[in-house]
Motif scaffolding. Structure first.
Motif, mmCIF file in Angstrom:
data_model
loop_
_atom_site.group_PDB
_atom_site.id
_atom_site.type_symbol
_atom_site.label_atom_id
_atom_site.label_comp_id
_atom_site.label_asym_id
_atom_site.label_seq_id
_atom_site.Cartn_x
_atom_site.Cartn_y
_atom_site.Cartn_z
ATOM 1 N N UNK A 23 21.214 0.134 -92.827
ATOM 2 C CA UNK A 23 20.236 0.521 -93.855
ATOM 3 C C UNK A 23 19.079 1.340 -93.298
ATOM 4 N N UNK A 24 18.770 1.173 -92.007
ATOM 5 C CA UNK A 24 17.656 1.925 -91.416
ATOM 6 C C UNK A 24 18.084 3.314 -90.934
ATOM 7 N N UNK A 25 19.373 3.630 -91.085
ATOM 8 C CA UNK A 25 19.937 4.909 -90.647
ATOM 9 C C UNK A 25 19.713 5.163 -89.155
ATOM 10 N N UNK A 26 19.811 4.086 -88.369
ATOM 11 C CA UNK A 26 19.646 4.224 -86.923
ATOM 12 C C UNK A 26 20.906 3.850 -86.141
ATOM 13 N N UNK A 27 21.885 3.249 -86.792
ATOM 14 C CA UNK A 27 23.105 2.847 -86.081
ATOM 15 C C UNK A 27 24.340 3.095 -86.931
ATOM 16 N N UNK A 74 22.611 11.937 -83.162
ATOM 17 C CA UNK A 74 22.506 10.674 -82.414
ATOM 18 C C UNK A 74 21.982 10.902 -81.002
ATOM 19 N N UNK A 75 21.198 9.946 -80.511
ATOM 20 C CA UNK A 75 20.700 10.009 -79.136
ATOM 21 C C UNK A 75 21.559 9.169 -78.200
ATOM 22 N N UNK A 102 30.655 4.367 -81.670
ATOM 23 C CA UNK A 102 29.359 3.966 -82.223
ATOM 24 C C UNK A 102 28.291 4.948 -81.755
ATOM 25 N N UNK A 103 27.254 5.054 -82.556
ATOM 26 C CA UNK A 103 26.175 5.993 -82.278
ATOM 27 C C UNK A 103 24.865 5.428 -82.785
#
Length: 141
Positions: free
Chosen positions: A49-53, A82-83, A131-132
């Protein structure tokens, strides 16, 4: 002298059949480029939901079939490049050990704000998980 030459010819003939005359050294026995034209777009991944994973599948779900030449495109939904990127391979679909991909096991062909694209550039069958993650967007007060 004739007997010695016959023995040399026999040894060369045996060596050729035992060690092969084709794909010696680093040659490839399969064509991983031909089937790479068929990109599989995998849209069943999970973005938090946080658009980080993003993950193509969780560790408890089956990994995706990754035969020679297979190219996957993963729309990740992060909205930014992605970092961090992890590509995991296994020899079995589920309930198996796995490791990080290396070399041409999973060539990273594209990483941008929309997709991750990887290709199996080997002659081996694997199962893959991607995964990213990306840093959260900071909001200025």
């Amino acid at each position: 002298m004739r007997r010695t030459l016959s023995r040399v010819a026999l040894l060369l003939s045996l060596g050729s059949s035992v060690f092969g005359s084709g794909n010696a050294g680093c040659g490839s026995a399969c064509d991983t480029k031909a089937s790479a034209t068929n990109t599989v777009v995998y849209t069943n991944g999970h973005t938090d939901a946080t658009l980080t994973h993003y993950e193509s599948n969780s560790f408890s779900e089956p990994f995706l079939a990754f035969p020679p030449g297979r190219r996957y495109e993963f729309p990740h939904g992060l909205g930014k490049v992605p970092t961090h990127l992890g590509i995991f391979l296994s020899f079995q679909e589920k309930d198996s050990s796995f490791s990080l991909a290396s070399g041409n096991e999973a060539l990273i062909e594209q990483v941008d704000a929309n997709v991750i694209r990887v290709r199996n550039d080997t002659c081996a069958d694997f199962f893959v998980r991607v995964d990213a993650s990306a840093a959260p967007v900071s909001v200025m007060p």
